[in-house]
Every structure is written in C-alpha cells, then in structure tokens.
Write an enzyme that holds these catalytic residues in place. Sequence first.
Site, short mmCIF file in Angstrom:
data_model
loop_
_atom_site.label_atom_id
_atom_site.label_comp_id
_atom_site.label_asym_id
_atom_site.label_seq_id
_atom_site.Cartn_x
_atom_site.Cartn_y
_atom_site.Cartn_z
N HIS A 95 4.46 -0.87 -1.93
CA HIS A 95 4.13 -1.65 -0.73
C HIS A 95 4.11 -3.15 -1.03
O HIS A 95 4.05 -3.58 -2.19
CB HIS A 95 2.76 -1.22 -0.19
CG HIS A 95 1.64 -1.49 -1.16
ND1 HIS A 95 1.07 -2.73 -1.33
CD2 HIS A 95 1.00 -0.66 -2.03
CE1 HIS A 95 0.12 -2.66 -2.25
NE2 HIS A 95 0.06 -1.41 -2.69
N GLU A 113 -2.66 5.95 -3.12
CA GLU A 113 -3.02 5.48 -4.46
C GLU A 113 -4.11 6.38 -5.06
O GLU A 113 -4.77 7.16 -4.34
CB GLU A 113 -3.52 4.03 -4.36
CG GLU A 113 -3.92 3.36 -5.66
CD GLU A 113 -2.81 3.33 -6.69
OE1 GLU A 113 -2.55 4.40 -7.29
OE2 GLU A 113 -2.21 2.27 -6.89
#
Length: 237
Positions: free
Chosen positions: A27, A102
């Site tokens: 990202h 994550e």
Amino acid sequence: MADTHSSGDADLNSVDRTFTEVVVVRHGETEWNAEKRIQGHLDIDLNDVGRQQAVAVAERLSGESNISAIYSSDLKRALETAQTIASRCGGLEVIQDPNLRERHLGDLQGLVYSEAPKIKTKAYEALQSHRKDVEIPGGGESLNQLYERCTASLQTIASKHRGERVVVVTHGGVIRALHQRASLGNGRRAGRILNVSVNVFHLSDPDKWDIKVWGDVGHLNGANYLDSGFGGDRTSG
C-alpha cells in the site's frame, strides 16, 4: 531498494496458462509510516504522499491489460491503494480479504518504534525474538500465524485464477511472509519493502512459487516520495 531477483522491466504482457501471475503491491504511505509508528491491524488512512504513490503504481499497472481480478486487505491503506489501481484498470471490483491484513502487533500497535522498547518491553522482546511461534502480548500474532493465513490466502487466489494475472494489495509484513514462502531453501533475503513496490509471483502446480520481479519501484523514479515511507520490515504496516 530491496534485492532484485529479476528486472523490474520484465515483460508482464502475457501469462502462461500453466501458472497464475500474482502482482503483489504494498500500500501507499500513511502518516504513521512517515512517523515510524507501528500500525499492525490499526486502520490508518493513506496520507497525501500515499495517494500520489497509489496513482503512480496504478498508472504503471494500467498497461497490464490482462488483469482479471484485484484483491486487497480490508484495511483502509491497502483498500484505497487497490481502489486507485482498479479505477485505472478497467474499473474492476476490489475483492476484500481480511487474511491479507498486516500482522497483528498487539501492545506495540500505535507506538513509535523507537519508543517501544521502554514502553512495552515484553511486546518488543517478542517482536525481536527469532522464534516464529512467539505471539506478541496484547493479542498479537506470531510469525507462523501470519505466514499460515496469508500464504493460504494467496494459494486460494491463485487456484481460482489459474492461467490469469491478478493484483493483490497488502502490507509489508505479509509481503515478507510471501517472499519467505517463495524462497524456501534458497537463502534469498527480502530486503526493505517500500510503499507501492511491485513484486511478481508465479504460482503453479504442484504448489510451486517463483519470484519473477522483486521490489520494483521504477514507477516512482524522479518523484520526491520514493523513500519516504517506513520500510517494510517486521514493524511496518
């Protein structure tokens, strides 16, 4: 830039029908990346730099006319990056997958990394442990738990899209785990994983993973935001 296993200029315009080509993208930058603040599962937006980075990688991937699907972590920093890519790649729907999140970093989440050893000593020691079965206090995951969920997710995606090219937008810790899976036994290191870096995997039967492009940020060349993000190691997000 991370160790490059193959040139970022590799031809990605055709896909062999015997494998799935998975283009894995980290990202864009968040304010917490820039502050070196630990995110984990905390849901932080992209900052202005991150949005510019997302546009840059989207423009790069828009030349890949055969992208058949876009998957993303459901955390906002990944999802917005994926939606930016999708808007420039034929308006594909972004498929959200929580297993691409994550690593949950427990009590460390929200702390500036340099302050963590004093504020949450046990959690920091768990993070630094070389044992992959150690969970981080405060509900955090072990490296093994992260590895199992994200590699299983990528294998499922590849199985659904055999012979196709797909994009997956995720996080530094996840990308490191995918590198580990693809590099079993060869001793290659992942290196630093930059924001909006492009990493290309070929997944084929029987359960074979190959890295074709690693750590490519050529789409950011000449920009002022190439190295501004927090680096994609075990503390990244």
